[in-house]
Design an enzyme around this catalytic site. Structure first.
Site, PDB file in Angstrom:
ATOM      1  N   ALA A 113      50.939 -52.464 -42.548  1.00 23.60           N
ATOM      2  CA  ALA A 113      51.421 -52.883 -41.226  1.00 23.60           C
ATOM      3  C   ALA A 113      51.328 -51.691 -40.301  1.00 23.60           C
ATOM      4  O   ALA A 113      51.372 -50.541 -40.753  1.00 23.60           O
ATOM      5  CB  ALA A 113      52.865 -53.362 -41.300  1.00 23.60           C
ATOM      6  N   GLY A 114      51.201 -51.938 -39.011  1.00 24.37           N
ATOM      7  CA  GLY A 114      51.217 -50.850 -38.033  1.00 24.37           C
ATOM      8  C   GLY A 114      50.327 -49.695 -38.446  1.00 24.37           C
ATOM      9  O   GLY A 114      49.128 -49.860 -38.630  1.00 24.37           O
ATOM     10  N   ASP A 115      50.956 -48.517 -38.600  1.00 22.01           N
ATOM     11  CA  ASP A 115      50.188 -47.324 -38.990  1.00 22.01           C
ATOM     12  C   ASP A 115      50.476 -46.934 -40.436  1.00 22.01           C
ATOM     13  O   ASP A 115      50.363 -45.779 -40.807  1.00 22.01           O
ATOM     14  CB  ASP A 115      50.496 -46.167 -38.041  1.00 22.01           C
ATOM     15  CG  ASP A 115      51.949 -45.728 -38.078  1.00 22.01           C
ATOM     16  OD1 ASP A 115      52.807 -46.526 -38.479  1.00 22.01           O
ATOM     17  OD2 ASP A 115      52.223 -44.578 -37.702  1.00 22.01           O
ATOM     18  N   GLU A 116      50.839 -47.914 -41.273  1.00 23.01           N
ATOM     19  CA  GLU A 116      51.123 -47.679 -42.687  1.00 23.01           C
ATOM     20  C   GLU A 116      49.964 -48.155 -43.551  1.00 23.01           C
ATOM     21  O   GLU A 116      49.577 -49.326 -43.495  1.00 23.01           O
ATOM     22  CB  GLU A 116      52.392 -48.425 -43.108  1.00 23.01           C
ATOM     23  CG  GLU A 116      53.636 -47.958 -42.407  1.00 23.01           C
ATOM     24  CD  GLU A 116      54.853 -48.776 -42.807  1.00 23.01           C
ATOM     25  OE1 GLU A 116      54.718 -49.770 -43.563  1.00 23.01           O
ATOM     26  OE2 GLU A 116      55.949 -48.417 -42.369  1.00 23.01           O
TER      27      GLU A 116
END
Length: 193
Positions: A113-116
């Site tokens: 998710a996102g920047d993970e």
């Protein structure tokens, strides 16, 4: 209405299997979207969790360890806030390429998710072998990313967890790698202060 030998109806025009075959790419695309991140093309959380369960079972059977790396971008929010979400998306795509290029072909790279991001490494015989993968990934982030022909420095915090040393199940292994990543991120913040 006449019927073809396959039982399909037709109205005087020749009938082929193109109608059925045209649906198959659509189904394949839907299946791909269900298991992959639309922005980066990497496996998504759902596919990653399925793959993690498979790898843990193989590790139990073989007695060989596996490693899970959690990769989180440092100050990614600042990139989105100052350069816009379009540039942020380009950064995420470049990060996906950077991670994939830095690890072994057999490793599973996913965007949760996102920047993970995560990297799942099978058949890791020692902590030292896992740390070599982490080091290679850290070196990859030392170079600025190429975003539309311009260099953009991006740093990542990387947490490591080993199965079965750090956890006996998928959820605990993920929690352990995530906690290790946050310890790295926290120490970097303290170093800045």
């Amino acid at each position: 209405m006449p019927t073809s030998p396959t039982g399909l109806h037709y109205d005087g025009f020749s009938l082929s299997n193109s109608t059925r075959n045209d649906e198959e790419p659509s189904r394949d695309a839907m299946a791909h979207l269900a298991h992959h991140d639309a922005l980066t093309g990497l496996p998504n959380r759902r596919m990653f969790e399925q793959r993690l369960a498979q790898v843990l079972e193989l590790s139990r059977r073989s007695g060989r360890s596996c490693a899970l790396l959690f990769v989180d971008l440092d100050d990614f929010k600042a990139i989105n806030d100052t350069r816009g979400h379009a540039v942020g998306d380009l950064v995420l795509q470049a990060v996906a390429r950077t991670i994939t290029g830095a690890v072994r072909q057999v490793d599973t790279v996913a965007r949760l998710a996102g920047d993970e991001f995560t990297v799942l490494c099978e058949n890791v015989d020692s902590e030292q072998a896992a740390l070599q993968i982490v080091t290679k990934l850290q070196h990859a982030f030392m170079l600025p990313l190429d975003i539309e022909g311009r260099p953009l420095p991006v740093r990542a915090s990387i947490g490591l967890s080993l199965f079965p040393r750090d956890a006996q199940d998928a959820r605990t292994l993920m929690t352990s790698a995530d906690a290790a990543m946050y310890r790295i991120k926290q120490s970097r913040r303290q170093d800045k202060a």
